[in-house]
Design a protein around this motif. Structure first.
Motif, mmCIF file in Angstrom:
data_model
loop_
_atom_site.group_PDB
_atom_site.id
_atom_site.type_symbol
_atom_site.label_atom_id
_atom_site.label_comp_id
_atom_site.label_asym_id
_atom_site.label_seq_id
_atom_site.Cartn_x
_atom_site.Cartn_y
_atom_site.Cartn_z
ATOM 1 N N VAL A 3 0.840 -1.202 0.000
ATOM 2 C CA VAL A 3 0.000 0.000 0.000
ATOM 3 C C VAL A 3 0.876 1.255 0.000
ATOM 4 N N ALA A 4 1.974 1.239 0.743
ATOM 5 C CA ALA A 4 2.876 2.395 0.774
ATOM 6 C C ALA A 4 3.522 2.638 -0.587
ATOM 7 N N VAL A 5 3.871 1.573 -1.292
ATOM 8 C CA VAL A 5 4.458 1.718 -2.632
ATOM 9 C C VAL A 5 3.430 2.311 -3.593
ATOM 10 N N ILE A 6 2.192 1.879 -3.487
ATOM 11 C CA ILE A 6 1.143 2.429 -4.352
ATOM 12 C C ILE A 6 0.923 3.907 -4.060
ATOM 13 N N LYS A 7 0.891 4.266 -2.773
ATOM 14 C CA LYS A 7 0.696 5.675 -2.411
ATOM 15 C C LYS A 7 1.852 6.536 -2.901
ATOM 16 N N SER A 8 3.073 6.074 -2.706
ATOM 17 C CA SER A 8 4.215 6.870 -3.154
ATOM 18 C C SER A 8 4.277 6.948 -4.673
#
Length: 102
Positions: free
Chosen positions: A51-56
């Motif tokens: 999820v953090a990779v998608i947000k970034s």
């Protein structure tokens, strides 16, 4: 002056696009908070990282407009990413090779 008449519609389209991206980031924030409280073992950490990779990626592509940037700006972003990956690798190597308790 004819070119200035199309400016408000382009500006409003930009606001709509950024609003949609902002809502997507809020939805991903809620998803990561929801997933953090579900006991899934090691999958909890993996889902949080995904999820953090998608947000970034959303921030880099749409807000920083890295796809439309010049080659030198993209090169600087990639070099920063490589440096960050190296720092994580060195930290993980240190943590994994420790034998005693902290």
């Amino acid at each position: 002056m004819t070119g200035n008449r199309s400016h408000p519609s382009r500006s409003s389209a930009l606001w709509v696009r950024n609003g949609i991206i902002w809502l997507a980031l809020l939805a991903l924030l809620l998803l990561s908070m929801f997933l953090a409280y579900i006991p899934m073992g090691p999958v909890t950490v993996a889902s949080g990282i995904i999820v953090a990779v998608i947000k970034s990626s959303l921030v880099v592509v749409f807000f920083m407009e890295l796809i439309q940037a010049r080659a030198l700006v993209r090169l600087a972003a990639v070099s920063g990413l490589i440096f960050l990956a190296a720092m994580f690798l060195l930290t993980f190597a240190d943590v994994l090779t420790r034998t005693g308790k902290i």
